[in-house]
Design an enzyme around this catalytic site. Structure first.
Site, short mmCIF file in Angstrom:
data_model
loop_
_atom_site.label_atom_id
_atom_site.label_comp_id
_atom_site.label_asym_id
_atom_site.label_seq_id
_atom_site.Cartn_x
_atom_site.Cartn_y
_atom_site.Cartn_z
N SER A 146 38.88 37.02 36.23
CA SER A 146 39.51 35.89 36.83
C SER A 146 38.81 34.83 36.25
O SER A 146 37.60 34.89 35.90
CB SER A 146 39.21 35.76 38.28
OG SER A 146 39.82 34.61 38.88
N TYR A 159 34.26 37.05 46.45
CA TYR A 159 35.44 37.14 45.15
C TYR A 159 34.66 36.82 43.76
O TYR A 159 34.81 37.42 43.02
CB TYR A 159 36.50 36.37 45.52
CG TYR A 159 37.75 36.51 44.42
CD1 TYR A 159 38.34 37.64 44.41
CD2 TYR A 159 38.22 35.49 43.69
CE1 TYR A 159 39.49 37.94 43.41
CE2 TYR A 159 39.11 35.65 42.76
CZ TYR A 159 39.89 36.88 42.48
OH TYR A 159 40.82 36.89 41.81
P1 NAI Z 1 48.56 40.88 44.16
O1 NAI Z 1 48.20 40.91 45.47
O2 NAI Z 1 49.97 40.54 43.75
O3 NAI Z 1 48.58 42.53 43.56
C1 NAI Z 1 47.51 43.17 43.70
C2 NAI Z 1 47.57 44.59 43.48
O4 NAI Z 1 46.38 45.34 43.70
C3 NAI Z 1 48.57 45.35 44.35
O5 NAI Z 1 49.60 46.07 43.74
C4 NAI Z 1 47.60 45.94 45.59
O6 NAI Z 1 48.50 47.01 46.06
C5 NAI Z 1 46.75 46.25 44.55
N1 NAI Z 1 45.42 46.59 45.33
C6 NAI Z 1 44.90 45.57 45.97
N2 NAI Z 1 43.74 46.42 46.75
C7 NAI Z 1 43.69 47.54 46.09
C8 NAI Z 1 42.96 48.78 46.41
N3 NAI Z 1 41.66 48.85 46.92
N4 NAI Z 1 43.25 49.89 45.74
C9 NAI Z 1 44.27 50.02 45.06
N5 NAI Z 1 45.14 49.06 44.55
C10 NAI Z 1 44.62 47.87 45.42
O7 NAI Z 1 47.83 40.23 43.06
P2 NAI Z 1 47.76 39.83 41.72
O8 NAI Z 1 47.83 38.06 41.76
O9 NAI Z 1 48.67 40.48 40.80
O10 NAI Z 1 46.20 40.14 40.99
C11 NAI Z 1 46.18 41.16 40.14
C12 NAI Z 1 44.55 40.96 39.56
O11 NAI Z 1 44.50 39.64 39.11
C13 NAI Z 1 43.45 41.04 40.52
O12 NAI Z 1 42.40 41.68 40.05
C14 NAI Z 1 43.26 39.52 40.91
O13 NAI Z 1 41.94 39.41 41.17
C15 NAI Z 1 43.50 38.95 39.42
N6 NAI Z 1 43.65 37.53 39.59
C16 NAI Z 1 44.95 36.90 40.09
C17 NAI Z 1 45.08 35.54 40.13
C18 NAI Z 1 46.15 34.99 40.76
O14 NAI Z 1 46.08 33.47 40.83
N7 NAI Z 1 47.08 35.47 41.02
C19 NAI Z 1 44.10 34.63 39.24
C20 NAI Z 1 42.93 35.37 38.71
C21 NAI Z 1 42.98 36.97 39.00
#
Ligand code: NAI
Length: 261
Positions: A146, A159
């Site tokens: 991130s 985080y």
């Molecule tokens: P999201 O919340 O839409 O999806 C996250 C996914 O990770 C979901 O499928 C969830 O079930 C899974 N997950 C969460 N905890 C878990 C666990 N303990 N074990 C297995 N699966 C787990 O989030 P998004 O936005 O798609 O985020 C994806 C990645 O991108 C994350 O690592 C997040 O930190 C990173 N990110 C997101 C940003 C944003 O603004 N959306 C910005 C920067 C980084």
């Protein structure tokens, strides 16, 4: 880069691949011909995603339900992947969670969860794939960190600490594997249009802002003036998986509309 099937036959594991950025990555890799295993917590979401990958791209796709912070569950999930699909060539550590909370209100539980899911999960999954990559003399590990791994933000100490840790691990492992045909990189999205960004907006709305104000507050930090699209993050991942990126390792590539440089 054209969307020719440049990953034909390779096996990619995408954690948190059921929705958001992970789903976009799984889709982009499958479109490039990769076989894909999506791994995460929500079995129904994962099952639907795996089916869609096969229907839309004609590739083999499977899912494994597991919490990436649970060492035994991770070991079982990767055993299942190896047994049914073979050794992964590509690992995308994407599963993650964020928590927007003031430092003084950050509980030990929140701190531990942020480190466990974002950092320890990345460590555990990478340990599962690295031995086979080392034997094969080839592999790609891509960690979705991130911009919070590159700079500080208020109300996100746990985080930010976890994502800075992911970048440290990426750099160190890249050094260890540089001569072994394996690249290890981080992709650092800025605010991206997924459930996670929606929940950041909700937090501001709960604190008294209007939805429009909250959205503006978030996009204001981004020179590009809008949220990043999940597909834009997926494109960077696809490039890192390609042979063209064979000499790119240990990098943290921001896909953040100019927010960090
Ligand atoms: P999201 O919340 O839409 O999806 C996250 C996914 O990770 C979901 O499928 C969830 O079930 C899974 N997950 C969460 N905890 C878990 C666990 N303990 N074990 C297995 N699966 C787990 O989030 P998004 O936005 O798609 O985020 C994806 C990645 O991108 C994350 O690592 C997040 O930190 C990173 N990110 C997101 C940003 C944003 O603004 N959306 C910005 C920067 C980084």
């Amino acid at each position: 880069m054209s969307n020719e099937r440049l990953l034909e036959g390779r096996l990619a594991v995408v954690t948190g691949g059921g929705r958001g950025i992970g789903a976009a990555i799984a889709d982009r890799l499958a479109a490039a011909g990769a076989r894909v295993a999506v791994l995460g917590r929500d079995r129904d979401e994962l099952m639907k995603r795996a089916r869609a990958l096969t229907d839309e791209h004609g590739v083999e796709a499977k899912f494994m339900a597991c919490d990436v912070a649970d060492e035994d569950a991770v070991a079982r999930a990767f055993d299942g992947i190896r047994r049914t699909m073979g050794d992964p060539h590509i690992l995308v550590n994407n599963a993650g969670q964020s928590a927007g909370v003031a430092f003084t209100e950050t509980t030990r539980e929140t701190w531990d969860r942020m480190i466990a899911v974002n950092l320890t999960g990345t460590f555990l999954c990478t340990q599962q794939v690295l031995p086979a990559m080392l034997s094969a003399g080839a592999g790609r590990v891509i960690n979705i960190a991130s911009t919070a791994g590159l700079k500080g933000y208020s109300h996100t100490a746990a985080y930010c600490a976890a994502k800075h840790g992911v970048i440290g691990m990426t750099r160190s492992l890249a050094m260890e594997t540089a001569k072994k045909g394996i690249t290890v990189n981080a992709v650092c999205p800025g605010y991206t249009d997924t459930d996670m960004a929606a929940s950041a907006i909700r937090t501001l709305v709960d604190a008294g802002r209007t939805e429009e104000d909250a959205r503006k507050a978030i996009t204001r930090v981004m020179p590009i003036g809008r949220l990043i699209r999940p597909e834009e993050v997926a494109s960077a991942v696809l490039w890192l998986c390609s042979d063209d990126a064979a000499s790119v390792t240990g990098q943290s590539i921001a896909v953040a509309g100019g927010e960090v440089m």
